[in-house]
Design an enzyme around this catalytic site. Structure first.
Site, PDB file in Angstrom:
ATOM      1  N   ASN A 107     -20.819  15.505  13.710  1.00  0.00           N
ATOM      2  CA  ASN A 107     -20.540  15.017  12.361  1.00  0.00           C
ATOM      3  C   ASN A 107     -21.546  15.548  11.352  1.00  0.00           C
ATOM      4  O   ASN A 107     -21.203  15.852  10.205  1.00  0.00           O
ATOM      5  CB  ASN A 107     -20.536  13.486  12.341  1.00  0.00           C
ATOM      6  CG  ASN A 107     -19.178  12.913  12.694  1.00  0.00           C
ATOM      7  OD1 ASN A 107     -18.151  13.525  12.439  1.00  0.00           O
ATOM      8  ND2 ASN A 107     -19.166  11.745  13.299  1.00  0.00           N
ATOM      9  N   GLU A 161     -20.531  13.604  23.031  1.00  0.00           N
ATOM     10  CA  GLU A 161     -21.939  13.607  22.645  1.00  0.00           C
ATOM     11  C   GLU A 161     -22.660  12.495  23.393  1.00  0.00           C
ATOM     12  O   GLU A 161     -22.266  11.328  23.305  1.00  0.00           O
ATOM     13  CB  GLU A 161     -22.095  13.380  21.138  1.00  0.00           C
ATOM     14  CG  GLU A 161     -21.642  14.549  20.286  1.00  0.00           C
ATOM     15  CD  GLU A 161     -21.825  14.275  18.806  1.00  0.00           C
ATOM     16  OE1 GLU A 161     -22.319  15.157  18.087  1.00  0.00           O
ATOM     17  OE2 GLU A 161     -21.477  13.150  18.366  1.00  0.00           O
ATOM     18  N   HIS A 184     -20.262   9.365  22.718  1.00  0.00           N
ATOM     19  CA  HIS A 184     -19.310   9.544  21.625  1.00  0.00           C
ATOM     20  C   HIS A 184     -18.191  10.489  22.031  1.00  0.00           C
ATOM     21  O   HIS A 184     -18.387  11.704  22.106  1.00  0.00           O
ATOM     22  CB  HIS A 184     -20.045  10.074  20.382  1.00  0.00           C
ATOM     23  CG  HIS A 184     -19.137  10.345  19.226  1.00  0.00           C
ATOM     24  ND1 HIS A 184     -19.365  11.344  18.301  1.00  0.00           N
ATOM     25  CD2 HIS A 184     -17.970   9.753  18.835  1.00  0.00           C
ATOM     26  CE1 HIS A 184     -18.412  11.356  17.410  1.00  0.00           C
ATOM     27  NE2 HIS A 184     -17.549  10.390  17.716  1.00  0.00           N
TER      28      HIS A 184
END
Length: 519
Positions: A207, A169, A157
């Site tokens: 997130n 990530e 990510h």
């Protein structure tokens, strides 16, 4: 989200001497083109694929523009930019893009069915490649279900824009082969990225741990404690965050922020901590999506940051004050007062302001009272004659902001005295309602709490959580550092009082955080 300058790769000379692995990026939108731009600058032969020829052309132009801007700013020699472009192989043929690639990375829109289809096709075209998804919210395990060899799928990510954001990530499902994860890590590090390893789960790491910054700010507005512009100002000046939560939602897009929250909430079967805010739902329904739609919480561009200069003194500064208590914030106030030429006493002086953390106002004191309220309220203490103030440690040596908690019973004379005194000490002030944790204390407590839930669940290590929040989002410090500075007992105190007042399970304390606070 921190906005940093475009950066080049930081691979070591030894790494550059090794043969460059071939990368295939499927999807030529903003993310795909950005990832490809980073890859070719890092010396990686890269295929950029999109089945839509027009979309592919736009992606190549984005990539070219990124390189040209880097050259114009003096950050990339022209010869290196030309060499980078020569490493790019645009194509509309997915099988051709994937063939021979060491890693195939999909960066298509955030739809489970579409990503599954792309990954299945990539798996067939590149039977020995590591497969990676740039998803920001979909479970890697759910994507792996469509791949013949699910052990070679990882999440990789990147953050937007990939050319500027340093963090990646690396997400492993329960079936991911460690060798596939190692290959993906090596690729990202060769591209100059800081990699944090994360277990598969709702929101992954960044997130997930970023949700309280938005959701608690929205809840503060729902509770009538403060307005969006006040919360943004407090987070910038008192917390040193680069942007306030409402400014950031306007930049990211309220629809994007809401979609991530709803995805996490649904994946966790209605986890109260991630419950979407009615404010955000109604704004998205009304088309107020933020900067890209002409306005969200602000009518266009976010408000400019407050200047760092000390505020003007709004009233006469007292020659003498009393500071009763030994907390780090109060010690910092003592030092500020000394520099400002104010005489500080340890016992109340008739008619002069008293700054205290005590539960009660000393009997007979006739001056203004300023009572610390980081982890409680004036209402809870049943004190009607004081003005609350909230100042998280460590207090900055210069500048900063102090929240003033004001109830309907608070004497205006106490508010005026508090404003004048903190102004004389070099602080800006912001008046909010008397409430547990104020604004910054409440947001930070929930950030620390969410990080504790994540660490205890094995999502990532405490060190990687702090790295993700500081490198990935530009937070001034990570949750573990915040907790250490404020004190875990005070963090749990804020959450416990919010739980008592709100009767909302979103404020339940993470068991691991409770244990660490007890210890």
């Amino acid at each position: 989200m921190s906005q940093v300058e475009e950066q080049g790769p930081t691979a070591t000379p030894a790494a550059r001497a090794e043969p460059a692995p071939r990368l295939a990026v499927i999807g030529a939108g903003a993310m795909g083109a950005g990832i490809a731009a980073v890859a070719v600058r890092a010396g990686l032969p890269t295929a950029l694929c999109d089945v839509d020829a027009a979309a592919l052309d736009r992606g190549v132009q984005r990539l070219r523009g990124s390189l040209e801007r880097a050259v114009a700013r003096g950050r990339l020699p022209g010869a290196e930019a030309r060499a980078a472009l020569e490493r790019l192989a645009p194509t509309i043929d997915l099988a051709a893009a994937a063939a021979g690639a060491a890693v195939v990375l999909e960066a298509v829109p955030e739809r489970l069915d579409l990503k599954r289809e792309i990954l299945a096709r990539a798996a067939a075209a590149a039977p020995r490649a590591v497969l990676a998804s740039n998803t920001s919210s979909l479970p890697i395990a759910a994507l792996a279900a469509a791949v013949p060899a699910p052990e070679r799928l990882v999440g990789l990510h990147f953050f937007n824009p990939p050319q500027a954001m340093a963090l990646v990530e690396l997400v492993r499902s329960a079936r991911t082969d460690p060798r596939a994860a190692a290959t993906a890590r090596a690729l990202a590090e060769r591209m100059g990225k800081v990699v944090v390893e994360v277990a598969d789960g709702p929101g992954f790491l960044v997130n997930r741990c970023a949700r309280p910054y938005y959701l608690e700010a929205l809840r503060i507005v729902e509770d009538g404690v403060a307005e969006p512009s006040q919360i943004d100002r407090i987070c910038r000046l008192a917390g040193a965050f680069p942007m306030g939560p409402f400014e950031l939602m306007d930049v990211v897009g309220l629809d994007v922020s809401l979609a991530v929250t709803e995805s996490m909430w649904e994946q966790a079967h209605g986890e109260p901590r991630w419950r979407p805010s009615p404010i955000q739902v109604s704004m998205v329904a009304a088309g107020r999506l933020g900067r890209k739609a002409g306005g969200g919480f602000y009518p266009g561009e976010p408000a400019p940051p407050e200047p760092d200069a000390a505020p003007a003194v709004v009233g006469p500064s007292p020659p003498v004050i009393t500071i009763a208590g030994g907390e780090p914030a109060l010690l910092a106030l003592r030092e500020r007062a000394r520099r400002a030429g104010i005489d500080v006493h340890r016992a109340p002086v008739a008619g002069m302001p008293l700054i205290t953390t005590f539960e009660r106002v000393p009997s007979g004191h006739d001056g203004p009272v300023l009572m610390s309220s980081v982890d409680t309220t004036l209402a809870a203490r049943q004190v009607a004659t004081a003005c609350a103030f909230s100042l998280l440690e460590p207090a900055p040596e210069e500048g900063g902001l102090v929240e003033l908690g004001v109830g309907p019973w608070t004497p205006r004379s106490a508010v005026r005295a508090a404003t004048a005194l903190f102004s004389a000490l070099g602080y800006a002030t912001e008046q909010v309602a008397d409430a547990p944790g104020g604004v910054l204390g409440r947001i930070v407590a929930q950030i620390v709490n969410e990080a504790s839930f994540a660490v205890d669940a094995g999502v990532a290590s405490s060190e990687d959580v702090d790295l993700g929040m500081t490198v990935g989002l530009g937070h001034p410090r990570g949750p573990a550092v915040w907790g250490g500075l404020i004190g875990l007992a005070r963090v749990t105190g804020v959450l416990d009082e919010l739980g008592d007042v709100e009767r909302d399970p979103r404020y339940r304390v993470a068991p691991g955080l409770r244990r660490r606070a007890w210890s």
